[in-house]
Design a protein around this motif. Sequence first.
Motif, mmCIF file in Angstrom:
data_model
loop_
_atom_site.group_PDB
_atom_site.id
_atom_site.type_symbol
_atom_site.label_atom_id
_atom_site.label_comp_id
_atom_site.label_asym_id
_atom_site.label_seq_id
_atom_site.Cartn_x
_atom_site.Cartn_y
_atom_site.Cartn_z
ATOM 1 N N ARG A 137 -7.015 17.192 4.750
ATOM 2 C CA ARG A 137 -5.977 17.431 3.680
ATOM 3 C C ARG A 137 -6.403 16.097 2.811
ATOM 4 N NH1 ARG A 137 -1.003 19.577 4.642
ATOM 5 N NH2 ARG A 137 -1.014 20.657 6.520
ATOM 6 N N VAL A 138 -6.639 14.748 3.391
ATOM 7 C CA VAL A 138 -7.207 13.805 2.278
ATOM 8 C C VAL A 138 -8.299 14.223 1.478
ATOM 9 C CG1 VAL A 138 -7.819 11.396 2.470
ATOM 10 C CG2 VAL A 138 -6.372 12.146 4.338
ATOM 11 N N GLN A 139 -9.132 14.790 1.897
ATOM 12 C CA GLN A 139 -10.299 15.253 1.373
ATOM 13 C C GLN A 139 -9.835 16.111 0.127
ATOM 14 O OE1 GLN A 139 -13.269 13.575 1.822
ATOM 15 N NE2 GLN A 139 -13.469 14.376 -0.261
ATOM 16 N N ARG A 140 -9.000 17.067 0.451
ATOM 17 C CA ARG A 140 -8.524 18.150 -0.419
ATOM 18 C C ARG A 140 -7.875 17.413 -1.866
ATOM 19 N NH1 ARG A 140 -6.901 21.575 3.550
ATOM 20 N NH2 ARG A 140 -4.648 21.179 3.159
ATOM 21 N N LEU A 141 -7.058 16.212 -1.384
ATOM 22 C CA LEU A 141 -6.243 15.491 -2.205
ATOM 23 C C LEU A 141 -7.350 14.774 -3.158
ATOM 24 C CD1 LEU A 141 -3.938 14.059 -3.642
ATOM 25 C CD2 LEU A 141 -4.238 12.309 -1.542
ATOM 26 N N HIS A 142 -8.322 14.336 -2.458
ATOM 27 C CA HIS A 142 -9.422 13.421 -3.391
ATOM 28 C C HIS A 142 -10.115 14.513 -4.326
ATOM 29 C CE1 HIS A 142 -9.755 9.848 -0.232
ATOM 30 N NE2 HIS A 142 -8.530 10.081 -0.997
ATOM 31 N N ASN A 143 -10.299 15.678 -3.962
ATOM 32 C CA ASN A 143 -11.272 16.719 -4.567
ATOM 33 C C ASN A 143 -10.336 17.148 -5.797
ATOM 34 O OD1 ASN A 143 -13.421 16.784 -3.131
ATOM 35 N ND2 ASN A 143 -12.693 18.495 -1.727
ATOM 36 N N ASN A 144 -9.060 17.413 -5.488
ATOM 37 C CA ASN A 144 -7.895 17.885 -6.803
ATOM 38 C C ASN A 144 -7.740 16.587 -7.565
ATOM 39 O OD1 ASN A 144 -7.661 20.246 -5.616
ATOM 40 N ND2 ASN A 144 -5.650 19.815 -4.576
ATOM 41 N N SER A 145 -7.816 15.631 -7.149
ATOM 42 C CA SER A 145 -7.518 14.390 -8.162
ATOM 43 C C SER A 145 -8.673 14.288 -8.987
ATOM 44 C CB SER A 145 -7.532 13.048 -7.431
ATOM 45 O OG SER A 145 -6.609 13.166 -6.345
ATOM 46 N N LYS A 146 -9.885 14.388 -8.373
ATOM 47 C CA LYS A 146 -11.627 14.398 -9.117
ATOM 48 C C LYS A 146 -11.256 15.399 -10.209
ATOM 49 C CE LYS A 146 -16.026 14.178 -8.499
ATOM 50 N NZ LYS A 146 -16.977 15.264 -8.522
ATOM 51 N N MET A 147 -10.781 16.776 -9.752
ATOM 52 C CA MET A 147 -10.712 17.598 -10.955
ATOM 53 C C MET A 147 -9.854 17.580 -12.057
ATOM 54 S SD MET A 147 -9.854 21.610 -9.662
ATOM 55 C CE MET A 147 -10.553 21.624 -8.060
ATOM 56 N N PHE A 148 -8.730 16.827 -11.591
ATOM 57 C CA PHE A 148 -7.743 16.504 -12.556
ATOM 58 C C PHE A 148 -8.189 15.520 -13.705
ATOM 59 C CE2 PHE A 148 -3.983 14.933 -14.693
ATOM 60 C CZ PHE A 148 -3.159 15.702 -14.692
ATOM 61 N N LEU A 149 -8.971 14.508 -13.092
ATOM 62 C CA LEU A 149 -9.477 13.445 -13.978
ATOM 63 C C LEU A 149 -10.473 14.010 -14.763
ATOM 64 C CD1 LEU A 149 -9.508 10.361 -14.155
ATOM 65 C CD2 LEU A 149 -11.532 10.460 -12.933
ATOM 66 N N GLU A 150 -11.416 14.870 -14.231
ATOM 67 C CA GLU A 150 -12.583 15.369 -15.213
ATOM 68 C C GLU A 150 -11.862 16.534 -16.254
ATOM 69 O OE1 GLU A 150 -16.076 14.870 -11.799
ATOM 70 O OE2 GLU A 150 -15.424 16.876 -11.958
ATOM 71 N N GLY A 151 -10.846 17.140 -15.812
ATOM 72 C CA GLY A 151 -10.198 18.089 -16.483
ATOM 73 C C GLY A 151 -9.605 17.291 -17.793
ATOM 74 N N ALA A 152 -8.831 16.301 -17.442
ATOM 75 C CA ALA A 152 -8.107 15.499 -18.572
ATOM 76 C C ALA A 152 -9.100 15.120 -19.568
ATOM 77 C CB ALA A 152 -7.580 14.547 -17.995
ATOM 78 N N HIS A 153 -10.146 14.637 -19.032
ATOM 79 C CA HIS A 153 -11.527 13.963 -19.879
ATOM 80 C C HIS A 153 -12.092 15.025 -20.746
ATOM 81 C CE1 HIS A 153 -11.741 9.921 -17.344
ATOM 82 N NE2 HIS A 153 -10.642 10.213 -17.948
ATOM 83 N N ASP A 210 0.817 -1.279 -0.057
ATOM 84 C CA ASP A 210 -0.064 0.138 0.022
ATOM 85 C C ASP A 210 1.003 1.313 -0.022
ATOM 86 O OD1 ASP A 210 -2.679 0.900 -0.265
ATOM 87 O OD2 ASP A 210 -3.079 0.948 1.867
ATOM 88 N N ALA A 211 1.989 1.098 -0.686
ATOM 89 C CA ALA A 211 3.031 2.229 -0.563
ATOM 90 C C ALA A 211 2.362 3.642 -1.177
ATOM 91 C CB ALA A 211 4.027 1.968 -1.626
ATOM 92 N N HIS A 212 1.534 3.568 -2.096
ATOM 93 C CA HIS A 212 0.572 4.721 -2.820
ATOM 94 C C HIS A 212 -0.452 4.936 -2.119
ATOM 95 C CE1 HIS A 212 3.750 5.945 -6.047
ATOM 96 N NE2 HIS A 212 3.787 4.596 -5.824
ATOM 97 N N GLY A 213 -0.999 3.909 -1.346
ATOM 98 C CA GLY A 213 -2.376 3.967 -0.808
ATOM 99 C C GLY A 213 -2.370 4.478 0.715
ATOM 100 N N CYS A 214 -1.281 4.271 1.313
ATOM 101 C CA CYS A 214 -1.318 4.830 2.893
ATOM 102 C C CYS A 214 -1.184 6.292 2.883
ATOM 103 C CB CYS A 214 -0.130 4.032 3.611
ATOM 104 S SG CYS A 214 1.420 4.296 3.175
ATOM 105 N N GLY A 215 -2.181 6.949 3.650
ATOM 106 C CA GLY A 215 -2.214 8.286 3.669
ATOM 107 C C GLY A 215 -3.024 8.723 2.566
ATOM 108 N N VAL A 216 -3.607 8.172 1.754
ATOM 109 C CA VAL A 216 -4.082 8.614 0.497
ATOM 110 C C VAL A 216 -5.614 8.036 0.257
ATOM 111 C CG1 VAL A 216 -4.193 8.378 -2.117
ATOM 112 C CG2 VAL A 216 -1.955 9.002 -0.578
ATOM 113 N N LEU A 217 -5.611 6.772 0.430
ATOM 114 C CA LEU A 217 -6.954 5.983 0.335
ATOM 115 C C LEU A 217 -7.914 6.075 1.417
ATOM 116 C CD1 LEU A 217 -5.746 3.096 -2.183
ATOM 117 C CD2 LEU A 217 -6.712 5.130 -2.894
ATOM 118 N N GLY A 218 -8.996 6.050 1.073
ATOM 119 C CA GLY A 218 -10.306 6.039 2.173
ATOM 120 C C GLY A 218 -10.284 7.630 2.819
ATOM 121 N N ALA A 219 -11.570 7.914 3.387
ATOM 122 C CA ALA A 219 -11.666 9.242 3.756
ATOM 123 C C ALA A 219 -10.907 9.817 4.919
ATOM 124 C CB ALA A 219 -13.218 9.073 4.465
#
Length: 415
Positions: free
Chosen positions: A319-335, A232-241
């Motif tokens: 902080r985790v929530q902001r990361l998730h929001n930014n990620s969603k913004m990036f994904l939608e913006g890319a599409h 879970d190298a990239h998941g710890c601190g990142v995944l989950g609420a």
Amino acid sequence: MIPQTKNWLRANGDRPVAAKPFSSLSSYKAIKHHQTLAKTLGIPNPFYRSTEGMADKLTLIDGKPVLNFAWCDYLGLSQHPEMIAAANEATSRFGTTLSASRMVSGDTPMHRELEAEIARTIGVEAALVFVSGHAANVSTIGTLMNSDDLIVHDEFVHNSAVVGMRLSGAETRSFKHNRLDALENILRTERAKYRNVMVVIEGLYSTEGDLPDLARIVELKERYGAWLMVDDAHGCGVLGATGRGLAEHCGVDGAKVDIWMGTLSKAYASCGGYIAGNTELIDLLRYAAPGFVFSVGLPPAMTASALTALRIVQREPERVQRLHNNSKMFLEGAHARGLDTGRAAGIAMLPIMVGLTGRAAKTVARVLERGVNASFIMYPGVPMNAARLRFFLSSELTEAEINLALDVTKEELGR
Ligand SMILES: Cc1ncc(COP(=O)(O)O)c(C=O)c1O
């Protein structure tokens, strides 16, 4: 090897023989071949660019500040004043190094506290901290498995897991990425032939940005009597609420996974890796894992900063929530811009698929010239002709910065 060398010496009349130069190795020749090819095609080397400083989200490359999407400081903690203060204080108290294995005289109360905090965060009994995530994977797999055993792994698991598998001497079988029907097929047909079986997967795949179905994999490993290891190298601190990782994201009890691996060098903005699980596993590794027993304890500054990071994440789940929001913004913006993000789930790490290696390398260089530092991923990190740009996101990015990165990428890919 030795008898062969002796015979060879005899055939040469026992005359001294010069060792071959390193440049005769095929790996050296392959590197030089790629470098020459890139030079001929006018592609600047995308690797080992010297970073001359960091400030907030900016990094200084060749004297020029650029927006950094090529580091895994997912929660913007690497320059947090509390982190720096903790590292400084620990250095003042214990010095710059422990100069010894934990087993000998390098064990401090801070290490114990950090391990207890990691175990508590994941919801398991115990944890053990290694000097790197790579060493944690190599040593753990190498210690637990041997030639009577089978390791079944996703085709995209990290190099450190693959090296651990080779070290263990176990039989290995890989299954197509996230194809759990294929995993089940291997378990069904092979399980009975081996003493122990270990399934190795990742939490958030670092070249694809997608996730496994943990609940189904737990069900399979229970049905076929296998151990499950999750990197879970990239998941710890990142995944989950609240950033507790893949188990929290999937709504699975952390204790259902036999072996959790994570790193302290990404979201937790320190260095080192950990293994977490039940007390039997950790007691075993504490006395038998070579990368732990015969290696120095995690330096005081890194131990203190990792502990501080875990506490900040618990205290500030926003902080985790902001990361998730930014990620969603990036994904939608890319599409919205017609960019291909492959199978990325849209959390923390997103690829922009390019295809041809040369085209991807040129695009990385051009976006860098325009102030955006993305990483370049090519074969063998990903399949042939599946080269891509990779963007690691951060909770601290603004909408304008995300749009800038996407606009520049879109424009440069279109050239
Ligand atoms: C999936 C995965 N596992 C393990 C590691 C190794 O971790 P570390 O950098 O802490 O050695 C990495 C590092 O990039 C990784 O991406």
